[in-house]
Write an enzyme that holds these catalytic residues in place. Structure first.
Site, PDB file in Angstrom:
ATOM      1  N   ASP A 125      -0.705  -2.227  -8.528  1.00  0.00           N
ATOM      2  CA  ASP A 125       0.314  -2.709  -7.590  1.00  0.00           C
ATOM      3  C   ASP A 125       0.449  -4.230  -7.575  1.00  0.00           C
ATOM      4  OD1 ASP A 125       1.155  -0.290  -6.699  1.00  0.00           O
ATOM      5  OD2 ASP A 125      -0.101  -0.263  -4.907  1.00  0.00           O
ATOM      6  N   ASP A 176      -8.035   4.210 -10.315  1.00  0.00           N
ATOM      7  CA  ASP A 176      -8.018   4.691  -8.922  1.00  0.00           C
ATOM      8  C   ASP A 176      -6.939   5.740  -8.619  1.00  0.00           C
ATOM      9  OD1 ASP A 176      -9.963   2.728  -8.592  1.00  0.00           O
ATOM     10  OD2 ASP A 176      -8.542   1.245  -7.834  1.00  0.00           O
TER      11      ASP A 176
HETATM   12  P1  ADP Z   1      -3.919  -4.762  -9.653  1.00  0.00           P
HETATM   13  O1  ADP Z   1      -2.762  -5.078 -10.527  1.00  0.00           O
HETATM   14  O2  ADP Z   1      -4.941  -3.903 -10.339  1.00  0.00           O
HETATM   15  O3  ADP Z   1      -3.494  -4.244  -8.302  1.00  0.00           O
HETATM   16  P2  ADP Z   1      -4.548  -7.345  -8.448  1.00  0.00           P
HETATM   17  O4  ADP Z   1      -4.072  -6.962  -7.098  1.00  0.00           O
HETATM   18  O5  ADP Z   1      -5.811  -8.119  -8.582  1.00  0.00           O
HETATM   19  O6  ADP Z   1      -4.749  -6.100  -9.420  1.00  0.00           O
HETATM   20  O7  ADP Z   1      -3.346  -8.183  -9.130  1.00  0.00           O
HETATM   21  C1  ADP Z   1      -3.445  -8.607 -10.469  1.00  0.00           C
HETATM   22  C2  ADP Z   1      -2.698  -9.905 -10.623  1.00  0.00           C
HETATM   23  O8  ADP Z   1      -1.304  -9.694 -10.332  1.00  0.00           O
HETATM   24  C3  ADP Z   1      -3.101 -11.026  -9.681  1.00  0.00           C
HETATM   25  O9  ADP Z   1      -4.232 -11.726 -10.109  1.00  0.00           O
HETATM   26  C4  ADP Z   1      -1.875 -11.916  -9.728  1.00  0.00           C
HETATM   27  O10 ADP Z   1      -1.812 -12.645 -10.929  1.00  0.00           O
HETATM   28  C5  ADP Z   1      -0.761 -10.896  -9.751  1.00  0.00           C
HETATM   29  N1  ADP Z   1      -0.300 -10.636  -8.378  1.00  0.00           N
HETATM   30  C6  ADP Z   1      -0.927  -9.941  -7.423  1.00  0.00           C
HETATM   31  N2  ADP Z   1      -0.242  -9.964  -6.260  1.00  0.00           N
HETATM   32  C7  ADP Z   1       0.837 -10.711  -6.496  1.00  0.00           C
HETATM   33  C8  ADP Z   1       1.964 -11.136  -5.700  1.00  0.00           C
HETATM   34  N3  ADP Z   1       2.082 -10.774  -4.418  1.00  0.00           N
HETATM   35  N4  ADP Z   1       2.898 -11.899  -6.292  1.00  0.00           N
HETATM   36  C9  ADP Z   1       2.792 -12.266  -7.579  1.00  0.00           C
HETATM   37  N5  ADP Z   1       1.769 -11.906  -8.377  1.00  0.00           N
HETATM   38  C10 ADP Z   1       0.796 -11.135  -7.859  1.00  0.00           C
HETATM   39  O1  F6P Z   2      -9.104  -0.897  -9.252  1.00  0.00           O
HETATM   40  C1  F6P Z   2     -10.152  -0.501 -10.086  1.00  0.00           C
HETATM   41  C2  F6P Z   2     -11.469  -0.840  -9.453  1.00  0.00           C
HETATM   42  O2  F6P Z   2     -12.511  -0.451 -10.339  1.00  0.00           O
HETATM   43  C3  F6P Z   2     -11.709  -0.240  -8.070  1.00  0.00           C
HETATM   44  O3  F6P Z   2     -12.068   1.116  -8.125  1.00  0.00           O
HETATM   45  C4  F6P Z   2     -12.769  -1.148  -7.532  1.00  0.00           C
HETATM   46  O4  F6P Z   2     -12.726  -1.201  -6.121  1.00  0.00           O
HETATM   47  C5  F6P Z   2     -12.393  -2.487  -8.114  1.00  0.00           C
HETATM   48  O5  F6P Z   2     -11.572  -2.238  -9.236  1.00  0.00           O
HETATM   49  C6  F6P Z   2     -13.563  -3.324  -8.545  1.00  0.00           C
HETATM   50  O6  F6P Z   2     -13.076  -4.536  -9.006  1.00  0.00           O
HETATM   51  P1  F6P Z   2     -14.011  -5.604  -9.755  1.00  0.00           P
HETATM   52  O7  F6P Z   2     -14.209  -5.107 -11.163  1.00  0.00           O
HETATM   53  O8  F6P Z   2     -13.218  -6.850  -9.712  1.00  0.00           O
HETATM   54  O9  F6P Z   2     -15.291  -5.646  -9.000  1.00  0.00           O
END
Ligand code: ADP
Ligand code: F6P
Length: 320
Positions: free
Chosen positions: A104, A128
């Site tokens: 997300d 997840d």
């Molecule tokens: P995931 O994609 O697994 O949900 P994260 O939430 O850590 O992982 O988001 C991954 C990357 O996506 C962040 O480090 C950032 O670069 C970008 N990102 C996350 N949230 C936002 C946002 N609200 N606006 C723009 N980029 C974002």
């Molecule tokens: O989103 C995948 C995941 O492995 C989750 O299940 C867990 O909470 C998180 O990432 C752990 O993140 P990190 O590798 O940054 O500790």
């Protein structure tokens, strides 16, 4: 029509991401596009960490866990200035679009970049399975199978020692891994953030079957509950059985992807390129009723995903 596209993996890695990168790269090349592999998520875009890809760049990776493009979190991309810098880099590189494989958070970045005129397509990659717009996320099946194999091993020693094992599985704030794996390993109880739980009731059921000779127990806890130590201590105190906690952790994120992950990752990566080929951006690829489809990113981010209530009920009615 897109002539040159980028592909990146972002957020936590997931087994099958390589299969998605391979499908994006090979199908785009087949369509006559150029492909740029952007490394370490949005960081690579901002810092010029990328590689020109050919068909050979993705040879021998479909069976590998992790991601050949590496992954990272990029705080700078959360701000408009970071996204605008990303847009400028895309213009410099001549990118007509980007496939973003992640969760997300990564899709929010993809939406922001699309709003700046660079069409982006999100492909759901996370163990997840917590992305609302899709029934399936790349990596979920492999992670569940890994967790199941590990818990089967834990079960052997739990049984030999007449113990109770509390096993914490990943899932961030979601319990999809926990409920499915719990059923697969024959757990006596599964505790997830989505469902209320009553440790006295679980302990009561355990004590009842202990009277008829049962000497070992397995309880699967989703990490999002955030109380693994407390649950372990409480079950120990209430039942008197020696109770041990195991946190499976990052073992669930690695390993060779299953057939399901490789096939779905390939289908999703392929579909993402078909969209970019038509100049379409700001969409997330997903699975609905077992079929690959796509949906507007904002709409995808506003959806709610139902929990596996039926599985939860079945678990509770078959556990003892
Ligand atoms: P995931 O994609 O697994 O949900 P994260 O939430 O850590 O992982 O988001 C991954 C990357 O996506 C962040 O480090 C950032 O670069 C970008 N990102 C996350 N949230 C936002 C946002 N609200 N606006 C723009 N980029 C974002
Ligand atoms: O989103 C995948 C995941 O492995 C989750 O299940 C867990 O909470 C998180 O990432 C752990 O993140 P990190 O590798 O940054 O500790």
């Amino acid at each position: 029509m897109a002539k040159k596209i980028g592909v990146l993996t972002s957020g936590g890695d997931a087994p099958g991401m390589n299969a998605a990168v391979r499908a994006v790269c090979r199908s785009a090349l087949q369509k006559g596009m150029e492909v740029v592999g952007i490394r370490r998520g949005y960081n690579g875009l901002l810092n010029g960490d990328y590689i020109e890809m050919n068909a050979k760049s993705v040879s021998g990776i479909i069976q590998r866990g992790g991601t050949c493009l590496y992954t990272a979190r990029c705080p700078e991309f959360r701000d408009l200035a970071g996204v605008q810098k990303g847009r400028d880099k895309c213009l410099e590189l001549g990118l007509d679009g980007i496939v973003v494989i992640g969760g997300d958070g990564s899709f929010r970045g993809a939406a922001d970049l699309s709003a700046q005129g660079i069409p982006c397509i999100g492909v759901p990659g996370t163990i997840d399975n917590d992305i609302s717009c899709t029934e399936y996320t790349i990596g979920y099946d492999t992670a569940m199978n890994t967790a199941m194999e590990m818990i089967d091993k834990i079960r052997d020693t739990t049984e030999s020692h007449d113990r109770c094992s509390i096993v914490e599985v990943m899932g961030r704030n979601a319990g999809y891994i926990a409920i499915n794996v719990g059923i697969a390993v024959g757990a006596e109880a599964v505790i997830t953030p989505e469902e209320d739980y009553d440790l006295n009731a679980i302990a009561g059921k355990m004590q009842k079957v202990m009277k008829s000779g049962k000497t070992h127990f397995l309880i699967v806890v989703a990490e999002g509950v955030g109380k693994t130590d407390y649950i372990t201590k409480t079950i120990n105190e209430l039942t008197g059985i020696e109770t041990r906690a195991t946190i499976l952790g990052h073992v669930q994120r690695g390993g060779s992807p299953t057939v399901r992950d490789r096939v779905i990752a390939t289908q999703m990566g392929y579909h993402a390129v078909e969209l970019l080929e038509q100049g379409i951006g700001n969409r997330v690829v997903g699975m609905k009723n077992g079929k690959i489809y796509d949906v507007d990113i904002q709409e995808a981010l506003s959806m709610k995903k139902p929990f596996e209530d039926e599985l939860y009920k079945i678990l509770n009615e078959t556990a003892f």
